[in-house]
Design a protein around this motif. Structure first.
Motif, PDB file in Angstrom:
ATOM      1  N   UNK A 174       4.723  87.644 -30.488  1.00  0.00           N
ATOM      2  CA  UNK A 174       5.622  88.732 -30.896  1.00  0.00           C
ATOM      3  C   UNK A 174       4.982  90.090 -30.658  1.00  0.00           C
ATOM      4  N   UNK A 175       3.729  90.213 -31.038  1.00  0.00           N
ATOM      5  CA  UNK A 175       3.022  91.472 -30.827  1.00  0.00           C
ATOM      6  C   UNK A 175       2.858  91.757 -29.340  1.00  0.00           C
ATOM      7  N   UNK A 176       2.495  90.746 -28.569  1.00  0.00           N
ATOM      8  CA  UNK A 176       2.279  90.947 -27.143  1.00  0.00           C
ATOM      9  C   UNK A 176       3.574  91.320 -26.438  1.00  0.00           C
ATOM     10  N   UNK A 177       4.685  90.702 -26.830  1.00  0.00           N
ATOM     11  CA  UNK A 177       5.971  91.019 -26.212  1.00  0.00           C
ATOM     12  C   UNK A 177       6.391  92.451 -26.514  1.00  0.00           C
ATOM     13  N   UNK A 178       6.147  92.921 -27.750  1.00  0.00           N
ATOM     14  CA  UNK A 178       6.514  94.292 -28.095  1.00  0.00           C
ATOM     15  C   UNK A 178       5.721  95.300 -27.282  1.00  0.00           C
ATOM     16  N   UNK A 179       4.450  95.018 -27.049  1.00  0.00           N
ATOM     17  CA  UNK A 179       3.621  95.927 -26.265  1.00  0.00           C
ATOM     18  C   UNK A 179       4.007  95.867 -24.788  1.00  0.00           C
ATOM     19  N   UNK A 180       4.265  94.667 -24.275  1.00  0.00           N
ATOM     20  CA  UNK A 180       4.591  94.508 -22.854  1.00  0.00           C
ATOM     21  C   UNK A 180       5.914  95.164 -22.504  1.00  0.00           C
ATOM     22  N   UNK A 181       6.865  95.189 -23.423  1.00  0.00           N
ATOM     23  CA  UNK A 181       8.177  95.765 -23.141  1.00  0.00           C
ATOM     24  C   UNK A 181       8.198  97.282 -23.243  1.00  0.00           C
ATOM     25  N   UNK A 182       7.172  97.882 -23.777  1.00  0.00           N
ATOM     26  CA  UNK A 182       7.160  99.336 -23.946  1.00  0.00           C
ATOM     27  C   UNK A 182       6.983 100.028 -22.597  1.00  0.00           C
ATOM     28  N   UNK A 183       7.806 101.022 -22.287  1.00  0.00           N
ATOM     29  CA  UNK A 183       7.654 101.749 -21.017  1.00  0.00           C
ATOM     30  C   UNK A 183       6.469 102.706 -21.005  1.00  0.00           C
ATOM     31  N   UNK A 184       5.788 102.857 -22.143  1.00  0.00           N
ATOM     32  CA  UNK A 184       4.688 103.818 -22.234  1.00  0.00           C
ATOM     33  C   UNK A 184       3.322 103.163 -22.067  1.00  0.00           C
ATOM     34  N   UNK A 185       3.284 101.838 -21.886  1.00  0.00           N
ATOM     35  CA  UNK A 185       2.024 101.101 -21.772  1.00  0.00           C
ATOM     36  C   UNK A 185       1.750 100.801 -20.309  1.00  0.00           C
ATOM     37  N   UNK A 186       0.550 101.157 -19.866  1.00  0.00           N
ATOM     38  CA  UNK A 186       0.150 100.856 -18.497  1.00  0.00           C
ATOM     39  C   UNK A 186      -0.392  99.436 -18.382  1.00  0.00           C
ATOM     40  N   UNK A 187      -1.260  99.030 -19.289  1.00  0.00           N
ATOM     41  CA  UNK A 187      -1.814  97.679 -19.287  1.00  0.00           C
ATOM     42  C   UNK A 187      -2.386  97.381 -20.663  1.00  0.00           C
ATOM     43  N   UNK A 188      -2.616  96.110 -20.932  1.00  0.00           N
ATOM     44  CA  UNK A 188      -3.219  95.693 -22.192  1.00  0.00           C
ATOM     45  C   UNK A 188      -3.985  94.406 -21.958  1.00  0.00           C
ATOM     46  N   UNK A 189      -4.915  94.103 -22.853  1.00  0.00           N
ATOM     47  CA  UNK A 189      -5.721  92.903 -22.729  1.00  0.00           C
ATOM     48  C   UNK A 189      -6.196  92.465 -24.102  1.00  0.00           C
ATOM     49  N   UNK A 190      -6.574  91.189 -24.193  1.00  0.00           N
ATOM     50  CA  UNK A 190      -7.072  90.626 -25.447  1.00  0.00           C
ATOM     51  C   UNK A 190      -8.587  90.480 -25.382  1.00  0.00           C
ATOM     52  N   UNK A 191      -9.203  90.610 -26.542  1.00  0.00           N
ATOM     53  CA  UNK A 191     -10.621  90.291 -26.695  1.00  0.00           C
ATOM     54  C   UNK A 191     -10.756  89.349 -27.882  1.00  0.00           C
ATOM     55  N   UNK A 192     -11.391  88.202 -27.660  1.00  0.00           N
ATOM     56  CA  UNK A 192     -11.513  87.219 -28.729  1.00  0.00           C
ATOM     57  C   UNK A 192     -12.497  87.691 -29.791  1.00  0.00           C
ATOM     58  N   UNK A 193     -12.414  87.062 -30.939  1.00  0.00           N
ATOM     59  CA  UNK A 193     -13.438  87.285 -31.968  1.00  0.00           C
ATOM     60  C   UNK A 193     -14.757  86.668 -31.493  1.00  0.00           C
ATOM     61  N   UNK A 194     -15.850  87.160 -32.018  1.00  0.00           N
ATOM     62  CA  UNK A 194     -17.146  86.676 -31.549  1.00  0.00           C
ATOM     63  C   UNK A 194     -17.475  85.314 -32.150  1.00  0.00           C
ATOM     64  N   UNK A 195     -18.174  84.513 -31.363  1.00  0.00           N
ATOM     65  CA  UNK A 195     -18.676  83.228 -31.836  1.00  0.00           C
ATOM     66  C   UNK A 195     -20.060  83.493 -32.436  1.00  0.00           C
ATOM     67  N   UNK A 196     -20.055  83.995 -33.661  1.00  0.00           N
ATOM     68  CA  UNK A 196     -21.291  84.470 -34.280  1.00  0.00           C
ATOM     69  C   UNK A 196     -22.228  83.303 -34.582  1.00  0.00           C
ATOM     70  N   UNK A 197     -23.514  83.616 -34.570  1.00  0.00           N
ATOM     71  CA  UNK A 197     -24.523  82.622 -34.897  1.00  0.00           C
ATOM     72  C   UNK A 197     -25.048  81.859 -33.712  1.00  0.00           C
ATOM     73  N   UNK A 198     -24.513  82.132 -32.491  1.00  0.00           N
ATOM     74  CA  UNK A 198     -24.998  81.428 -31.318  1.00  0.00           C
ATOM     75  C   UNK A 198     -26.262  82.051 -30.757  1.00  0.00           C
ATOM     76  N   UNK A 199     -26.873  81.331 -29.846  1.00  0.00           N
ATOM     77  CA  UNK A 199     -28.079  81.814 -29.200  1.00  0.00           C
ATOM     78  C   UNK A 199     -28.168  81.222 -27.800  1.00  0.00           C
TER      79      UNK A 199
END
Length: 1022
Positions: A679-704
């Motif tokens: 729902x959020x992605x569709x609202x952003x994609x349909x806006x004529x004022x947005x050039x591009x958008x992308x997702x960034x995942x949450x971090x997998x904390x505690x790794x090494x």
């Protein structure tokens, strides 16, 4: 004036033993009779007084000294000194006025700057409180295996009260579904119940609203906009309290639901520091704590009889979700420029209340202190700038006053010679010069201090009304000390060399100089080489070099080892001063070359007589002109340096926010977009004022990550990005060290078959693991039962847009594709729908107007307000607006400082031109008598002034800009941000305009002086 001194001494001799002793230069005793041609005879009815010059001391008959005390004699002598100094100053009133105005402005400017810098910690604290809320310590019960725990505030407050800590309050926070009239859907909102009276006593926030009435509430403006509610409407609040009922009654209810109706008493847009400014942390509904307790006792539905009986005696303060503790007013623990000292003070003030309760079961948060860590260097940086400015203004004041007092001593050399002949000893000469110094210093110090107090008082009133800064109206002690040093100590230090020159000159030399000046003479230039005297420039270089070596060899390593930021900034301050002084000394040593070039570039069109006189003045006035050149060059270098470095810090702050956000908008969710992601992605994609958008995942904390032999290990945070990540973010903040595969399309390469086995690694981790282009690494998510993941580095980077970390951060990001992220999680996230997302990064179209931007923001907020959970939107534009006003104030402030500094330097120029005129007054008068017009005199003086000021100003701009860009580049290196190239054209225009104006004014004043005194000067020659 010598006869006046003698007459004054005779008046003293009639009443008391003056105790004045003088010595000739040859050390022989001389007896002076009353009938001397230098002394007037005494009246016959007076007792005869004679002057005995014995061993250089002037003495009077011992019989007269017994009539008055030593104090009266001293006061009479002081009166004589000041009267002589005043009458001499009235011969040259312009010089006296220029000296007083110059020193007054210096005292005023530095007093106010020093006082204003002391407000920096308070201003930063107020800004942080506006952002985080005015709360020093928040205690939250920890979650246990048995579920959520609550805090018994009643018991805790009793313990704190016995400890003398009475500034605390309890709150109850929960999530509820809010429905308006006729609204069947409703919105999820955060509800906070608090005690208005108790929080007002504790000093939490600056809320001055009345207590919320029973069965009423306040709502936020964002909730009112999303639901269309207004004051007077009613809302229905629905929330699940099964966990609370189980804790209170000890029984497990089937489902305890609260459904209550509240009337909206007020709609709030400004929470006055009671709650954070972040929309994700602000409450949608606010209710009184006691009123909410009555609602919980009677309006929870679904309870059995025993549960209802248990809730009837429910006390909400025994089951608080949070306890807020506040340091008692005036909370001076935050008012220190060093963040380390602030942290020690705050923790020391709050540790005992925390220790008094069972802190092992509580989570403690220090929101203000943690937020101040982001500004830990700003206060120290401002102190550094103030110290640099103070040192430069000290040098400036010393040079100006040295020129003024040097001119005073030169014009009084004949007078001092006569006084020495009649018995005035050397200490008397020193006292005469000191009287002249006090005549300038005392009024300048007093007026400058009063002006500084007045402007500081106005600034405090403005800051209190705008951001509520807590500070007294009186000047701080440090600012008063600065005023005393500049107004009282520096003038006496500047008079040391003129005093030395006055007492070292024999009376015969003063008489010879006066006789040589009784007739016009040809210009003579005498070059004297004194091999025994070290040049001042070389002496300065030697001192700077020695101190620089000590600081770099000892203090700099000491600051790094001990992590002493204050000492480190002191080292940096000296380095900056050394650079500024080095540039100024270098350019001053070449002043004749630059003046000659300026003359032939700007004044080549003058007549031959003007050219010759100007070039002659360059030689004869070089000593005085070099002082003016040095003052102008150093002052303008300081002003340009401060202007550029302040602007660069503001740009670094904006760039840091842009890098952390990644693009124009950064949308986050407290539940990590667990639902309604499409729902959020569709609202952003349909806006004529947005050039591009992308997702960034949450971090997998505690790794090494580690090399294949597991010899080297480095902790990382693993993130997954989409293939358009580089295009959707601000690529200017992404800097790669090297590409092994994929090239600049590194994000797209991650989604190829080969790219699923690689990831982008920070360069420091790459070096720490000892990897090469073809070597592999393994990832361990620290889950014992899961296997390791083998990968290869595809590229190494220094910084990435959309990530706060830079090369100096502790734990660095490791960027892979989302499918690789799922594989590395080893079953924790089975598919894309279950991957937690940290943020949705949105880049708007270029040239988007304010109306279109507001429409886009409204669309996003309307979409997220109808979804469960809390969302927050970070905006680059909003963050820049917060510093825009500060930027304008800084810009205006530096223009004012620039004007004041130029005015001070113009007074120095006028003083120098006046001194040059009086030195050659007879030659100028002779030329004027022979027909040389005022216009020609103006052209010569203007050309001489312009050839001093124009190169000094231009070279000062070069010096200040170079030092500022050097420091700015260093800041950019540490922050991993591109250094801004700032050209302060406004300050440069002001400098050039005031430079030409100063030369014009100086030439006009000298021209007017020369035209008025032709006859008088010629009579003196005759």
């Amino acid at each position: 004036m010598a006869m006046e001194l003698i007459s004054s001494l005779e008046e003293v001799s009639k009443d008391e033993d003056a105790g004045l002793h003088g010595s000739g230069d040859d050390g022989n005793s001389i007896q002076q009779e009353p009938e001397s041609e230098l002394l007037e005879p005494l009246p016959e009815d007076e007792t005869e007084t004679f002057w005995n010059f014995d061993d250089g001391d002037l003495a009077q008959d011992d019989n007269a000294s017994s009539r008055f005390s030593w104090l009266g004699s001293s006061l009479k002598w002081i009166w004589i000194l000041f009267r002589l100094a005043w009458k001499h100053s009235m011969r040259h009133p312009v010089m006296l006025l220029l000296g007083i105005i110059t020193l007054t402005l210096i005292v005023f400017v530095m007093t106010f700057i020093s006082a204003a810098s002391s407000l920096a910690p308070g201003i930063l604290t107020e800004l942080v409180e506006t952002e985080q809320g005015q709360t020093d310590l928040i205690l939250d019960p920890r979650f246990t295996e048995d579920g959520r725990e609550y805090l018994n505030y009643t018991r805790a407050s009793e313990i704190w009260n016995r400890m003398g800590f009475e500034t605390s309050a309890a709150r109850y926070n929960f999530q509820a579904r809010v429905l308006g009239v006729g609204n069947s859907g409703g919105l999820s909102s955060r509800v906070v119940a608090f005690d208005t009276s108790q929080e007002e006593v504790a000093g939490i926030g600056e809320w001055r609203l009345p207590r919320i009435q029973d069965n009423s509430c306040y709502i936020s403006s964002s909730l009112a906009i999303a639901t269309g509610l207004e004051v007077g409407d009613s809302i229905t609040m629905i929330a699940d309290f099964s966990e609370l009922v189980r804790k209170v009654t000890g029984e497990q209810p089937r489902r305890a639901v609260l459904r209550t109706e509240l009337r909206i008493e007020n709609v709030l847009s400004d929470f006055k520091k009671k709650f954070p400014s972040d929309s994700s942390m602000q409450p949608g509904v606010m209710i009184e704590l006691d009123s909410f307790q009555r609602i919980l006792r009677s309006q929870i539905v679904g309870l059995r009889g025993s549960e209802q009986a248990g809730m009837s005696d429910f006390k909400i303060r025994d089951f608080a979700t949070n306890a807020y503790l506040q340091i008692p007013s005036p909370r001076e623990e935050y008012l220190h420029p060093d963040n380390v000292v602030v942290r020690e003070r705050v923790i020391s003030a709050l540790r005992w209340p925390t220790y008094g309760v069972d802190f092992r079961q509580l989570n403690a948060a220090l929101p203000i202190l943690d937020a101040l860590d982001e500004f830990n260097l700003i206060s120290l940086f401002l102190s550094l700038l103030v110290n640099v400015a103070m040192v430069v203004f000290l040098v400036l004041a010393w040079v100006i006053l040295y020129s003024l007092f040097g001119y005073t001593v030169e014009t009084r050399s004949y007078e001092v010679g006569v006084m020495r002949v009649v018995g005035l000893r050397k200490i008397g000469v020193v006292e005469l010069v000191w009287a002249q110094v006090l005549l300038v210093a005392l009024p300048s110090w007093a007026i400058g201090l009063l002006l500084g107090q007045g402007v500081y008082y106005a600034a405090i009133l403005f800051l209190q009304q705008s951001i509520g800064v807590r500070s007294g109206y009186a000047l701080p002690g440090g600012a008063i000390a600065v005023a005393c040093v500049l107004g009282l100590v520096v003038p006496f230090a500047a008079a040391i060399l003129p005093v030395r020159r006055a007492i070292s000159q024999a009376p015969a030399e003063a008489f010879a100089a006066q006789n040589r000046g009784n007739a016009p003479t040809a210009q003579t230039v005498q070059i004297t080489r004194q091999n025994s005297r070290l040049p001042p420039a070389l002496l300065s270089v030697c001192i700077i070099t020695v101190v620089l070596g000590f600081m770099m060899y000892y203090l700099f390593p000491l600051a790094l080892v001990s992590l002493n930021i204050t000492l480190l900034l002191v080292v940096f301050m000296f380095l900056l001063l050394a650079m500024l002084m080095g540039f100024s000394l270098l350019f001053t040593s070449l002043d004749r070359v630059f003046s000659w070039i300026t003359f032939w570039v700007c004044f080549w069109w003058h007549r031959e007589i003007v050219k010759r006189l100007t070039m002659t003045n360059f030689v004869s006035h070089r000593s005085q002109n070099r002082k003016v050149f040095l003052m102008y060059n150093l002052t303008i270098a300081l002003v340009i340096y401060l202007d550029v470095i302040a602007r660069s810090q503001i740009q670094y702050l904006n760039a840091s926010n842009e890098k952390a956000f990644g693009a124009d908008l950064n949308l986050g969710s407290e539940n990590r977009f667990a639902c309604c992601r499409d729902t959020v992605e569709a609202a952003v994609a349909e806006s004529p004022f947005v050039e591009s958008f992308t997702w960034k995942t949450a971090d997998m904390d505690g790794g090494r990550v580690m090399n294949l032999g597991k010899s080297f290990i480095s902790g990382v945070r693993v993130y997954g990005v989409l293939p358009n990540f580089n295009r959707a973010t601000f690529a200017v903040y992404t800097t790669f060290w090297s590409f092994f595969v994929g090239g600049s399309s590194w994000d797209e390469y991650l989604y190829t078959a080969q790219g699923s086995q690689v990831g982008a690694l920070q360069q420091n981790d790459y070096d720490q693991l000892g990897l090469s282009e073809s070597s592999a690494l393994v990832f361990d998510n620290r889950v014992p039962t899961t296997p390791l993941t083998r990968l290869r580095p595809s590229a190494t980077f220094n910084s990435l847009a959309g990530f706060e970390e830079n090369r100096w951060s502790g734990t660095q990001p490791f960027v892979v594709s989302v499918p690789t992220f799922i594989r590395m999680s080893r079953g924790a996230f089975p598919d894309m729908a279950n991957v937690p997302m940290e943020s949705l990064i949105i880049r708007t179209k270029a040239g988007l107007g304010g109306k279109e931007y507001a429409e886009l923001k409204k669309q996003i907020l309307e979409t997220t307000s109808s979804l469960p959970g809390a969302y927050y939107l970070d905006e680059v534009v909003e963050s820049q607006k917060q510093v825009e006003d500060v930027s304008k104030v800084i810009e205006f402030g530096f223009i004012c400082i620039n004007v004041l500094a130029m005015v001070i330097c113009s007074f120095s120029l006028i003083t120098a031109m006046y001194a040059n005129y009086f030195e050659h007054a007879k030659e100028i008068a002779t030329l004027r008598a022979l027909g040389y017009g005022s216009r020609g005199l103006f052209n010569v003086t203007f050309a001489e002034s312009g050839c001093i000021l124009v190169p000094a100003s231009l070279l000062g701009i070069v010096a200040g800009w170079t030092v500022a860009i050097t420091q700015s580049s260093q800041n950019g290196y540490f922050a991993d941000l591109p250094p801004p190239i700032i050209f302060p054209w406004q300050a440069i225009v002001v400098v050039l305009v005031l430079t030409i104006s100063s030369a014009t004014v100086a030439a006009l004043l000298v021209c007017l002086r020369g035209r008025k005194q032709i006859a008088q000067t010629l009579r003196q020659i005759a």
